[in-house]
Design a protein around this motif. Structure first.
Motif, PDB file in Angstrom:
ATOM      1  N   LEU A   1       4.056 -24.527 -11.569  1.00 30.75           N
ATOM      2  CA  LEU A   1       5.131 -25.612 -11.177  1.00 30.75           C
ATOM      3  C   LEU A   1       4.881 -25.953  -9.737  1.00 30.75           C
ATOM      4  CD1 LEU A   1       7.803 -26.912 -11.959  1.00 30.75           C
ATOM      5  CD2 LEU A   1       9.120 -25.178 -10.636  1.00 30.75           C
ATOM      6  N   PHE A  48      11.995 -33.710  -7.365  1.00 32.51           N
ATOM      7  CA  PHE A  48      12.273 -32.623  -7.662  1.00 32.51           C
ATOM      8  C   PHE A  48      13.914 -32.228  -7.892  1.00 32.51           C
ATOM      9  CE2 PHE A  48       8.692 -31.592  -4.887  1.00 32.51           C
ATOM     10  CZ  PHE A  48       7.972 -30.800  -5.452  1.00 32.51           C
ATOM     11  N   PHE A  96      16.155 -28.925  -8.788  1.00 33.76           N
ATOM     12  CA  PHE A  96      15.881 -27.377  -8.358  1.00 33.76           C
ATOM     13  C   PHE A  96      17.072 -26.795  -9.345  1.00 33.76           C
ATOM     14  CE2 PHE A  96      14.575 -29.524  -4.798  1.00 33.76           C
ATOM     15  CZ  PHE A  96      13.234 -28.985  -4.707  1.00 33.76           C
ATOM     16  N   GLN A  97      17.108 -25.604  -9.384  1.00 32.37           N
ATOM     17  CA  GLN A  97      18.159 -24.813 -10.184  1.00 32.37           C
ATOM     18  C   GLN A  97      19.228 -24.699  -9.293  1.00 32.37           C
ATOM     19  OE1 GLN A  97      16.789 -20.714 -11.138  1.00 32.37           O
ATOM     20  NE2 GLN A  97      18.784 -20.187 -12.098  1.00 32.37           N
ATOM     21  N   SER A  98      19.002 -24.346  -8.082  1.00 35.01           N
ATOM     22  CA  SER A  98      20.352 -24.373  -7.170  1.00 35.01           C
ATOM     23  C   SER A  98      20.760 -25.423  -6.443  1.00 35.01           C
ATOM     24  CB  SER A  98      20.017 -23.194  -6.235  1.00 35.01           C
ATOM     25  OG  SER A  98      18.962 -23.212  -5.513  1.00 35.01           O
ATOM     26  N   ASN A 121      19.884 -27.315  -4.023  1.00 31.74           N
ATOM     27  CA  ASN A 121      19.118 -27.651  -2.874  1.00 31.74           C
ATOM     28  C   ASN A 121      19.649 -28.859  -2.186  1.00 31.74           C
ATOM     29  OD1 ASN A 121      18.170 -25.245  -3.017  1.00 31.74           O
ATOM     30  ND2 ASN A 121      15.995 -25.896  -3.485  1.00 31.74           N
ATOM     31  N   LEU A 122      20.997 -29.115  -2.279  1.00 28.08           N
ATOM     32  CA  LEU A 122      21.478 -30.253  -1.478  1.00 28.08           C
ATOM     33  C   LEU A 122      21.815 -29.896  -0.083  1.00 28.08           C
ATOM     34  CD1 LEU A 122      24.285 -31.660  -3.841  1.00 28.08           C
ATOM     35  CD2 LEU A 122      21.798 -32.549  -3.681  1.00 28.08           C
ATOM     36  N   ILE A 123      21.572 -30.628   0.991  1.00 26.73           N
ATOM     37  CA  ILE A 123      21.833 -30.095   2.439  1.00 26.73           C
ATOM     38  C   ILE A 123      23.178 -30.201   2.447  1.00 26.73           C
ATOM     39  CG2 ILE A 123      21.408 -30.733   4.721  1.00 26.73           C
ATOM     40  CD1 ILE A 123      18.603 -31.564   3.848  1.00 26.73           C
ATOM     41  N   ARG A 172      18.654 -38.181  -6.073  1.00 28.43           N
ATOM     42  CA  ARG A 172      17.878 -37.849  -5.149  1.00 28.43           C
ATOM     43  C   ARG A 172      16.730 -37.834  -5.374  1.00 28.43           C
ATOM     44  NH1 ARG A 172      18.439 -32.593  -1.603  1.00 28.43           N
ATOM     45  NH2 ARG A 172      17.579 -31.579  -3.483  1.00 28.43           N
ATOM     46  N   ASP A 174      13.193 -27.635 -12.229  1.00 30.40           N
ATOM     47  CA  ASP A 174      12.854 -26.037 -12.281  1.00 30.40           C
ATOM     48  C   ASP A 174      14.281 -25.552 -12.594  1.00 30.40           C
ATOM     49  OD1 ASP A 174      11.972 -23.665 -11.926  1.00 30.40           O
ATOM     50  OD2 ASP A 174      12.280 -23.631  -9.628  1.00 30.40           O
TER      51      ASP A 174
END
Lengths: 401, 232
Positions: free
Chosen positions: B48, B87, B89-91, B93-95, B154, B166
């Motif tokens: 990945l 991308f 992501f699993q978590s 990953n936003l800011i 995004r 992912d």
């Protein structure tokens, strides 16, 4: 929150810096003000007593100036632009009266050039002139303090005052910033010599030099000493025989000392700022560590290392500049407060008390410099953390916490 | 679209050399919906990372959109990621300190698009995932499903060649997982290539092709009848 606390250190650093510089400026401004009531490029000769045997003369001999010295110095020395002899009256507390008013004042018997040497601001009439000296005219120039006491509201010019029971015509009045110097009466030197049986005696010689160079003033000083030593017969090395005070040298020296004080406190102030920068840098490092994930995400989304570095540096610059500006504002506020308190103290103290502290302030140059320091400080504080942030691997974004 | 030939990758940990990918051959065409499965240690994450241009590889080749992706500088890799890959992501990953709109617009910021224009585009994509009303909200004010939809918006905003997800449902409950899968299927229906890494069978069954990884090689490939994710 953490950032806020750290920015406090920069705030404090700048505050101290501004405050110290301001205090330094205040001290030197006061010093300049104290000096500026008199011309600064003057040399004063005072009579002394010999302390060394010289060419068959014994020590302990009193050295005396006379009219010839005045004339000789005026005509034979380069750099002597103004000269005034002064004659001390034989007794203190000479009574001066006008009609029913009387008081005692310092009487200064001098030459016309003394006006410029003393920076006496003649406001009405004139100062002593050459004809007064030539003809031993009984004229007087009064300080504002004397006028206020003797004449109240009345116009003094043309009136007669009595000095030691001799009538003098008032020809002018002057006013100085320094209250003490406002309570003087000037009369022609020759008149005083005649009335008080002074003969040719001159007690003190004031010279205004045309130079602002300490070196030139020093050369003139040496030439004067050599002349006096020849004419009065004393050892030129015998400093006690002739006292010479060189105001330009004193002024330059004192100014130098005060500037040194300003620079020294400024230097320590800078160190405080520096400590603040290190604090910011430190906290930014921790913050960068905390934000590793964020940087990883940004990189995964297409941020280049340069993007990240710039972002952190700009943040650091913003934090330090904001905190620093607060420091500047509060610092200037404090100085303004200190100035106000000082003004109150000045207003309540005797008029002739020397002022220790005046007009503390930050000039534009220092403010611009402080701003430049802030921006640079921010950049420096941010740089190491930023470079660290730039190195964060984008793979981090995929990792789970 | 995506062409991997005889790809090897090993990590050196102290004196040991860990051979993670041992010759991967993989071709994914435009418009595919693929899931990559495998237990931990199968090399799934490494593959990945390489597909996502987050990591380099030792030998073989990787072409994305006919461009060879190999030994790039960090700066160049960042630009390629920005342009080619979206991308998820699993978590999520936003800011955390940026609102939904700003988060969605972020990839465009790194393309140098001005604020006005990128916010306009971001609104368009927020509408697409049904969260336009939430544009002013911070990630902390949103549910997991909403956050993942923001993340998908995004991923889409830079109009990338592939969407790389992912474990996109790893942190979500079943109902929300299916919602997210529904959204990804919709995106795929619009023609976008989507690659999903997962270890959940039901999720992989919602794709058209399953690639099973084991010990650094592709063990087998399956082409299931794609289950349509139902929005419950």
């Amino acid at each position: 929150m953490r950032t806020l606390l750290t920015s406090l250190s920069v705030f404090w650093g700048i505050l101290i810096f501004i405050f110290l510089i301001g205090i330094g400026n205040g001290l030197s401004n006061a010093m300049k003000k104290n000096f500026s009531s008199d011309a600064t490029n003057t040399i004063w000769l005072h009579q002394g007593t010999t302390s060394k045997a010289w060419k068959g003369t014994k020590p302990g001999r009193r050295i005396r100036f006379d009219n010839y010295d005045l004339e000789y110095i005026a005509n034979n020395f380069e750099g002597v632009e103004l000269i005034s002899g002064r004659f001390w009256l034989p007794y203190d507390n000479i009574s001066i009266s006008y009609k029913n008013e009387f008081s005692s004042y310092e009487i200064n018997a001098c030459d016309p050039d003394f006006e410029i040497i003393e920076n006496s601001n003649v406001i009405t009439g004139r100062f002593i002139n050459d004809i007064d000296i030539q003809d031993n005219r009984k004229v007087a120039v009064l300080g504002q303090g004397v006028v206020d006491k003797l004449f109240k509201e009345q116009e003094p010019i043309g009136e007669y005052i009595k000095i030691n029971n001799v009538m003098f015509r008032v020809v002018g009045t002057y006013k100085e910033d320094n209250e003490r110097e406002n309570r003087r009466v000037y009369i022609p030197r020759t008149t005083a010599q005649k009335i008080f049986n002074g003969g040719q005696d001159v007690h003190n010689i004031a010279i205004g030099t045309g130079t602002t160079s300490v070196l030139d003033a020093k050369v003139l000083e040496t030439n004067l000493r050599n002349y006096m030593s020849r004419r009065k017969v004393f050892d030129p090395e015998d400093k006690k025989a002739l006292h010479i005070s060189n105001r330009l040298e004193d002024y330059t020296k004192t100014l130098g000392i005060f500037n040194a004080i300003t620079y020294t406190v400024g230097f320590f102030g800078l160190f405080t700022v520096f400590a603040g920068i290190i604090g910011i840098s430190n906290i930014m490092l921790i913050t960068v560590k905390d934000r590793t994930k964020e940087f990883g995400i940004r990189k995964a989304l297409g941020a280049t290392p340069m993007n990240i570095v710039m972002m952190v540096v700009v943040e650091a610059v913003i934090i330090t500049t904001a905190a620093g500006y607060m420091g500047i504002v509060v610092g200037i506020g404090l100085l303004t407060g200190a100035d106000a308190i000082m003004e109150m103290i000045i207003a309540n103290s005797p008029p002739d008390a020397p002022v220790m502290f005046r007009d503390p302030g930050i000039n534009m140059g220092v403010a611009v410099m402080a701003t430049a320091i802030l921006v640079m400080a921010g950049a420096i504080a941010g740089l190491i953390p930023a470079l660290k942030a730039g190195k964060v691997k984008p793979v981090i974004a995929l990792r789970d916490e | 679209m995506l062409n991997i030939k005889n790809l090897h990758k090993s990590y050196i940990t102290g004196a040991n050399k860990l051979h993670v990918l041992k010759g991967i051959n993989l071709e994914i065409a435009e418009g595919e919906l693929v899931s990559i499965m495998g237990s931990s240690g199968s090399g799934k994450s490494t593959l990945l990372n390489i597909i996502g241009i987050l990591d380099n590889y030792d030998s073989g080749s990787y072409h994305l959109n006919k461009e060879l992706i190999k030994n790039m500088s960090e700066t160049k890799a960042a630009q390629y990621r920005n342009r080619l890959i979206g991308f998820v992501f699993q978590s999520f990953n936003l800011i955390p300190f940026k609102n939904a709109l700003e988060n969605v617009a972020l990839p465009l910021y790194y393309q140098g698009v001005n604020r006005k224009k990128r916010n306009l585009i971001a609104e368009e994509y927020l509408e697409k995932v049904g969260l336009l009303n939430w544009k002013e909200h911070l990630p902390s004010e949103m549910s997991g499903g909403q956050k993942q939809r923001i993340a998908i918006a995004r991923a889409l905003i830079s109009n990338p060649e592939i969407i790389l997800a992912d474990e996109p449902t790893g942190a979500l409950d079943t109902a929300t997982s299916y919602e997210v899968m529904h959204l990804l299927q919709e995106i795929n229906k619009d023609g976008k290539t989507v690659i999903i890494v997962t270890h959940e069978n039901d999720i992989s069954l919602m794709t058209k092709r399953i690639i099973r990884l084991k010990d650094g090689i592709i063990e087998k490939e399956e082409f299931p009848e794609m289950v349509m994710a139902q929005t419950l």
